[in-house]
Design a protein around this motif. Structure first.
Motif, PDB file in Angstrom:
ATOM      1  N   ASN A  31      43.849  49.650  33.182  1.00  0.00           N
ATOM      2  CA  ASN A  31      42.902  48.659  32.665  1.00  0.00           C
ATOM      3  C   ASN A  31      43.212  47.264  33.168  1.00  0.00           C
ATOM      4  O   ASN A  31      42.314  46.423  33.275  1.00  0.00           O
ATOM      5  CB  ASN A  31      42.889  48.678  31.132  1.00  0.00           C
ATOM      6  CG  ASN A  31      42.313  49.963  30.585  1.00  0.00           C
ATOM      7  OD1 ASN A  31      41.550  50.651  31.246  1.00  0.00           O
ATOM      8  ND2 ASN A  31      42.699  50.302  29.371  1.00  0.00           N
ATOM      9  N   ASN A  32      44.463  46.996  33.474  1.00  0.00           N
ATOM     10  CA  ASN A  32      44.840  45.667  33.960  1.00  0.00           C
ATOM     11  C   ASN A  32      44.189  45.368  35.305  1.00  0.00           C
ATOM     12  O   ASN A  32      43.806  44.221  35.569  1.00  0.00           O
ATOM     13  CB  ASN A  32      46.365  45.537  34.066  1.00  0.00           C
ATOM     14  CG  ASN A  32      46.798  44.122  34.279  1.00  0.00           C
ATOM     15  OD1 ASN A  32      46.330  43.210  33.608  1.00  0.00           O
ATOM     16  ND2 ASN A  32      47.696  43.919  35.220  1.00  0.00           N
ATOM     17  N   ALA A  33      44.034  46.375  36.147  1.00  0.00           N
ATOM     18  CA  ALA A  33      43.359  46.167  37.427  1.00  0.00           C
ATOM     19  C   ALA A  33      41.920  45.714  37.180  1.00  0.00           C
ATOM     20  O   ALA A  33      41.417  44.804  37.848  1.00  0.00           O
ATOM     21  CB  ALA A  33      43.389  47.448  38.259  1.00  0.00           C
ATOM     22  N   VAL A  34      41.275  46.318  36.210  1.00  0.00           N
ATOM     23  CA  VAL A  34      39.904  45.924  35.854  1.00  0.00           C
ATOM     24  C   VAL A  34      39.908  44.513  35.276  1.00  0.00           C
ATOM     25  O   VAL A  34      39.049  43.696  35.608  1.00  0.00           O
ATOM     26  CB  VAL A  34      39.287  46.934  34.857  1.00  0.00           C
ATOM     27  CG1 VAL A  34      37.949  46.454  34.344  1.00  0.00           C
ATOM     28  CG2 VAL A  34      39.160  48.301  35.509  1.00  0.00           C
ATOM     29  N   ARG A  35      40.899  44.211  34.411  1.00  0.00           N
ATOM     30  CA  ARG A  35      40.996  42.861  33.833  1.00  0.00           C
ATOM     31  C   ARG A  35      41.148  41.813  34.928  1.00  0.00           C
ATOM     32  O   ARG A  35      40.547  40.743  34.866  1.00  0.00           O
ATOM     33  CB  ARG A  35      42.186  42.772  32.874  1.00  0.00           C
ATOM     34  CG  ARG A  35      41.927  43.305  31.494  1.00  0.00           C
ATOM     35  CD  ARG A  35      43.074  42.962  30.544  1.00  0.00           C
ATOM     36  NE  ARG A  35      44.312  43.650  30.859  1.00  0.00           N
ATOM     37  CZ  ARG A  35      44.628  44.868  30.455  1.00  0.00           C
ATOM     38  NH1 ARG A  35      43.784  45.550  29.709  1.00  0.00           N
ATOM     39  NH2 ARG A  35      45.773  45.408  30.774  1.00  0.00           N
ATOM     40  N   ALA A  86      38.864  37.465  38.210  1.00  0.00           N
ATOM     41  CA  ALA A  86      38.481  36.913  39.509  1.00  0.00           C
ATOM     42  C   ALA A  86      36.978  36.630  39.544  1.00  0.00           C
ATOM     43  O   ALA A  86      36.550  35.586  40.062  1.00  0.00           O
ATOM     44  CB  ALA A  86      38.867  37.874  40.634  1.00  0.00           C
ATOM     45  N   LEU A  87      36.189  37.541  38.986  1.00  0.00           N
ATOM     46  CA  LEU A  87      34.737  37.319  38.946  1.00  0.00           C
ATOM     47  C   LEU A  87      34.379  36.124  38.065  1.00  0.00           C
ATOM     48  O   LEU A  87      33.477  35.351  38.400  1.00  0.00           O
ATOM     49  CB  LEU A  87      34.022  38.575  38.444  1.00  0.00           C
ATOM     50  CG  LEU A  87      34.004  39.755  39.415  1.00  0.00           C
ATOM     51  CD1 LEU A  87      33.439  40.993  38.723  1.00  0.00           C
ATOM     52  CD2 LEU A  87      33.218  39.428  40.655  1.00  0.00           C
ATOM     53  N   ARG A  88      35.099  35.956  36.962  1.00  0.00           N
ATOM     54  CA  ARG A  88      34.844  34.799  36.094  1.00  0.00           C
ATOM     55  C   ARG A  88      35.160  33.500  36.825  1.00  0.00           C
ATOM     56  O   ARG A  88      34.446  32.506  36.679  1.00  0.00           O
ATOM     57  CB  ARG A  88      35.664  34.899  34.817  1.00  0.00           C
ATOM     58  CG  ARG A  88      35.083  35.865  33.822  1.00  0.00           C
ATOM     59  CD  ARG A  88      35.797  35.827  32.491  1.00  0.00           C
ATOM     60  NE  ARG A  88      35.156  36.760  31.586  1.00  0.00           N
ATOM     61  CZ  ARG A  88      35.795  37.506  30.719  1.00  0.00           C
ATOM     62  NH1 ARG A  88      37.099  37.431  30.615  1.00  0.00           N
ATOM     63  NH2 ARG A  88      35.136  38.333  29.927  1.00  0.00           N
ATOM     64  N   LYS A  89      36.244  33.500  37.596  1.00  0.00           N
ATOM     65  CA  LYS A  89      36.597  32.299  38.368  1.00  0.00           C
ATOM     66  C   LYS A  89      35.508  31.993  39.395  1.00  0.00           C
ATOM     67  O   LYS A  89      35.136  30.843  39.579  1.00  0.00           O
ATOM     68  CB  LYS A  89      37.953  32.474  39.048  1.00  0.00           C
ATOM     69  CG  LYS A  89      39.110  32.379  38.075  1.00  0.00           C
ATOM     70  CD  LYS A  89      40.441  32.579  38.767  1.00  0.00           C
ATOM     71  CE  LYS A  89      41.584  32.518  37.770  1.00  0.00           C
ATOM     72  NZ  LYS A  89      42.874  32.774  38.402  1.00  0.00           N
ATOM     73  N   GLU A  90      35.025  33.039  40.070  1.00  0.00           N
ATOM     74  CA  GLU A  90      33.950  32.842  41.037  1.00  0.00           C
ATOM     75  C   GLU A  90      32.692  32.330  40.349  1.00  0.00           C
ATOM     76  O   GLU A  90      31.999  31.460  40.873  1.00  0.00           O
ATOM     77  CB  GLU A  90      33.653  34.150  41.785  1.00  0.00           C
ATOM     78  CG  GLU A  90      34.723  34.549  42.774  1.00  0.00           C
ATOM     79  CD  GLU A  90      34.399  35.840  43.488  1.00  0.00           C
ATOM     80  OE1 GLU A  90      33.203  36.151  43.687  1.00  0.00           O
ATOM     81  OE2 GLU A  90      35.351  36.545  43.863  1.00  0.00           O
ATOM     82  N   LEU A  91      32.406  32.857  39.180  1.00  0.00           N
ATOM     83  CA  LEU A  91      31.247  32.415  38.416  1.00  0.00           C
ATOM     84  C   LEU A  91      31.394  30.949  38.013  1.00  0.00           C
ATOM     85  O   LEU A  91      30.427  30.187  38.073  1.00  0.00           O
ATOM     86  CB  LEU A  91      31.056  33.285  37.175  1.00  0.00           C
ATOM     87  CG  LEU A  91      29.831  33.001  36.317  1.00  0.00           C
ATOM     88  CD1 LEU A  91      28.548  33.172  37.128  1.00  0.00           C
ATOM     89  CD2 LEU A  91      29.814  33.905  35.102  1.00  0.00           C
TER      90      LEU A  91
END
Length: 188
Positions: free
Chosen positions: A126-130, A135-140
């Motif tokens: 699950n940590n890989a998904v987290r 990373a997606l939140r940072k890009e957003l």
């Protein structure tokens, strides 16, 4: 109890890849993280005595969540104290307290340890998904910042255009007024 253990074994401990028993699968995963040939160099053979001193738990946490400990320096050599340290860090990671540190240190129950330790494998997956979500939140956030900057520039442009049109209207009005005054002055 047998039914409950079967459910735990099937849905929490087993990975479903069919490579040996769920116990063997979990031992194989643990040894891939802290076994011989790794930084920890532990040789985990069971879910009883190999966990009683707390060091295997701390090494496992450090292996899947680097930076959790300063290994091996953080190990005290006191089995109960090291178990408590590992349980405290695992709680910080969100792993449920299915056992007490004393249970792992003194009253070692193989099935309880297997269930508890299987959560670390789930946490790692699950940590890989987290991390991907983070990373997606940072890009957003970057995109939102760029969008806000774009929006602010459009507002500034619209404001500048209004000022230019207002200035043009003033010039036209003043030209019109000047033209009317010239005409008034020409009429005798």
């Amino acid at each position: 109890l047998g039914l409950i253990w079967t459910i735990i074994l099937r849905y929490q401990i087993s990975t479903g890849d069919g490579e040996g028993s769920p116990k063997q699968e979990l031992l194989k995963w643990i040894n891939s993280k802290i076994g011989e040939g790794t930084k920890a160099g532990k040789n985990i053979k069971n879910f009883k005595n190999d966990w009683a001193d707390g060091s295997a738990l701390c090494w496992l946490i450090e292996a899947i969540n680097p930076g959790s400990f300063n290994m091996p320096g953080d190990l005290s050599g006191n089995g109960l104290r090291d178990c408590i340290m590992g349980f405290t860090k695992s709680a910080d990671m969100g792993i449920p307290d299915l056992l007490l540190p004393e249970d792992m240190h003194n009253v070692v129950d193989e099935l309880s340890n297997m269930t508890y330790l299987s959560y670390f494998r789930s946490w790692e997956a699950n940590n890989a998904v987290r991390k991907q979500i983070e990373a997606l939140r940072k890009e957003l956030d970057v995109l939102n910042g760029a969008w806000k900057e774009h929006s602010d520039l459009l507002k500034e442009l619209a404001h500048a255009q209004r000022e230019i049109f207002a200035d043009q209207d003033i010039v036209q009005l003043s030209t019109l007024i000047s033209g009317e005054e010239v005409l008034k002055n020409k009429d005798p």
